[in-house]
Design a protein around this motif. Structure first.
Motif, PDB file in Angstrom:
ATOM      1  N   ALA A  98       8.320   5.898 -17.998  1.00  0.00           N
ATOM      2  CA  ALA A  98       8.618   6.518 -16.709  1.00  0.00           C
ATOM      3  C   ALA A  98       7.708   7.718 -16.458  1.00  0.00           C
ATOM      4  O   ALA A  98       7.226   7.925 -15.338  1.00  0.00           O
ATOM      5  CB  ALA A  98      10.083   6.943 -16.656  1.00  0.00           C
ATOM      6  N   ILE A  99       7.472   8.514 -17.493  1.00  0.00           N
ATOM      7  CA  ILE A  99       6.586   9.675 -17.351  1.00  0.00           C
ATOM      8  C   ILE A  99       5.150   9.226 -17.091  1.00  0.00           C
ATOM      9  O   ILE A  99       4.453   9.768 -16.225  1.00  0.00           O
ATOM     10  CB  ILE A  99       6.667  10.568 -18.601  1.00  0.00           C
ATOM     11  N   ARG A 100       4.707   8.221 -17.831  1.00  0.00           N
ATOM     12  CA  ARG A 100       3.334   7.737 -17.639  1.00  0.00           C
ATOM     13  C   ARG A 100       3.151   7.109 -16.264  1.00  0.00           C
ATOM     14  O   ARG A 100       2.071   7.211 -15.660  1.00  0.00           O
ATOM     15  CB  ARG A 100       2.990   6.735 -18.734  1.00  0.00           C
ATOM     16  N   ALA A 101       4.197   6.466 -15.749  1.00  0.00           N
ATOM     17  CA  ALA A 101       4.110   5.857 -14.424  1.00  0.00           C
ATOM     18  C   ALA A 101       3.902   6.907 -13.340  1.00  0.00           C
ATOM     19  O   ALA A 101       3.327   6.616 -12.278  1.00  0.00           O
ATOM     20  CB  ALA A 101       5.380   5.057 -14.134  1.00  0.00           C
ATOM     21  N   LEU A 102       4.335   8.134 -13.612  1.00  0.00           N
ATOM     22  CA  LEU A 102       4.141   9.231 -12.666  1.00  0.00           C
ATOM     23  C   LEU A 102       2.825   9.960 -12.886  1.00  0.00           C
ATOM     24  O   LEU A 102       2.511  10.925 -12.197  1.00  0.00           O
ATOM     25  CB  LEU A 102       5.296  10.235 -12.807  1.00  0.00           C
ATOM     26  N   GLY A 103       2.052   9.498 -13.862  1.00  0.00           N
ATOM     27  CA  GLY A 103       0.771  10.117 -14.138  1.00  0.00           C
ATOM     28  C   GLY A 103       0.819  11.168 -15.228  1.00  0.00           C
ATOM     29  O   GLY A 103      -0.185  11.855 -15.468  1.00  0.00           O
ATOM     30  N   GLY A 104       1.968  11.299 -15.888  1.00  0.00           N
ATOM     31  CA  GLY A 104       2.096  12.282 -16.956  1.00  0.00           C
ATOM     32  C   GLY A 104       1.722  11.713 -18.309  1.00  0.00           C
ATOM     33  O   GLY A 104       1.411  10.534 -18.449  1.00  0.00           O
ATOM     34  N   LYS A 105       1.776  12.568 -19.315  1.00  0.00           N
ATOM     35  CA  LYS A 105       1.457  12.153 -20.675  1.00  0.00           C
ATOM     36  C   LYS A 105       2.670  12.400 -21.555  1.00  0.00           C
ATOM     37  O   LYS A 105       3.257  13.487 -21.540  1.00  0.00           O
ATOM     38  CB  LYS A 105       0.248  12.923 -21.204  1.00  0.00           C
TER      39      LYS A 105
END
Length: 255
Positions: A52-59
């Motif tokens: 979910a975090i990666r889908a938002l562009g986070g790491k």
């Protein structure tokens, strides 16, 4: 989101696969904080948070950790260091959120030594030694947030050891703040009230929930998001002069 990863800060959140920990991780990530979260056995849920975090562009990265097994903390610290180098090109992280814990549901008369020891190992001993082990990896000027409970202030049957340990954790937090002041490290406590998650506090039948809501000034049970939003807000320079404090996020329960 265009604001992702702008802060360059990294937070390690224990017990980040569900409930309050999950909300802290997601909300901090939305503010641009890189996330290392731990899970004990719920690997699929932990990887779901990472996705979910990666889908938002986070790491984000998930690491397994049993908070009761102090003997594994050396290995865990090594894995954290390796992840920091591999994923962020850094050797330090900025925030530690000690969220992992286990609940109690036993009257004093029914509390065995085994139950007592399990509660101590996860909710107090584990927090002490994990924090101590990770402090060399925490950047100077960083912050540790220990998740306590409204039960350190309020008393209800069935949670005596848990509540007492959380009260002890709150005192311990102030000692950490005193002894590590030279590194400008801040140590604070966030104490959730009755939160409607599968951990404990808020769960129960409708009558029980209504009773808790009636005893809360804002007239409802808390949600994981109520705590997650607040803690995520603490993980920034906005809280730079807040140190050795206990902040209850409980909607005014027990006033």
């Amino acid at each position: 989101m265009s604001t992702m990863n702008q802060s360059g800060r990294i937070a390690l959140v224990t017990g980040g696969s569900r409930g309050i920990g999950r909300s802290i991780a997601l909300n901090a990530a939305q503010r641009g904080v890189g996330i290392i979260l731990t899970y004990n056995s719920r690997v699929a849920e932990a990887e779901g948070v990472v996705a979910a975090i990666r889908a938002l562009g986070g790491k984000a990265m998930a690491l397994q950790l049993d908070s009761a097994r102090v003997g594994t903390f050396d290995d865990f610290a090594g894995r954290v260091a390796a992840v920091l180098r591999a994923e962020w090109g850094r050797d330090r992280f900025d925030y530690l959120v000690n969220n992992a814990g286990i609940a109690q549901r036993s009257l004093i008369a029914d509390t065995t030594e085994e139950i007592f020891d399990q509660l101590v190992d996860v909710n107090f001993k584990g927090v002490f030694f994990l924090t101590k082990k990770l402090l060399p990896l925490l950047a100077d000027g960083g912050q540790v947030i220990n998740i306590s409970s409204g039960l350190a202030r309020l008393t209800f049957p069935g949670v005596a050891v848990y509540g007492a340990l959380k009260a002890g954790l709150e005192t311990l937090t102030r000692y950490f703040a005193k002894e590590y002041a030279g590194r400008k490290l801040r140590f604070n406590v966030v104490a959730p009230g009755a939160i409607d998650t599968d951990f404990g506090g808020g769960k129960g039948d409708d009558a029980h929930k209504q009773q808790i809501a009636a005893a809360t000034a804002l007239g409802r049970l808390g949600e994981a998001e109520d705590v997650g939003l607040f803690v995520a807000g603490m993980l920034s320079d906005d809280s730079r002069f807040v140190n050795a404090q206990r902040i209850e996020v409980g909607g005014g329960i027990g006033l």
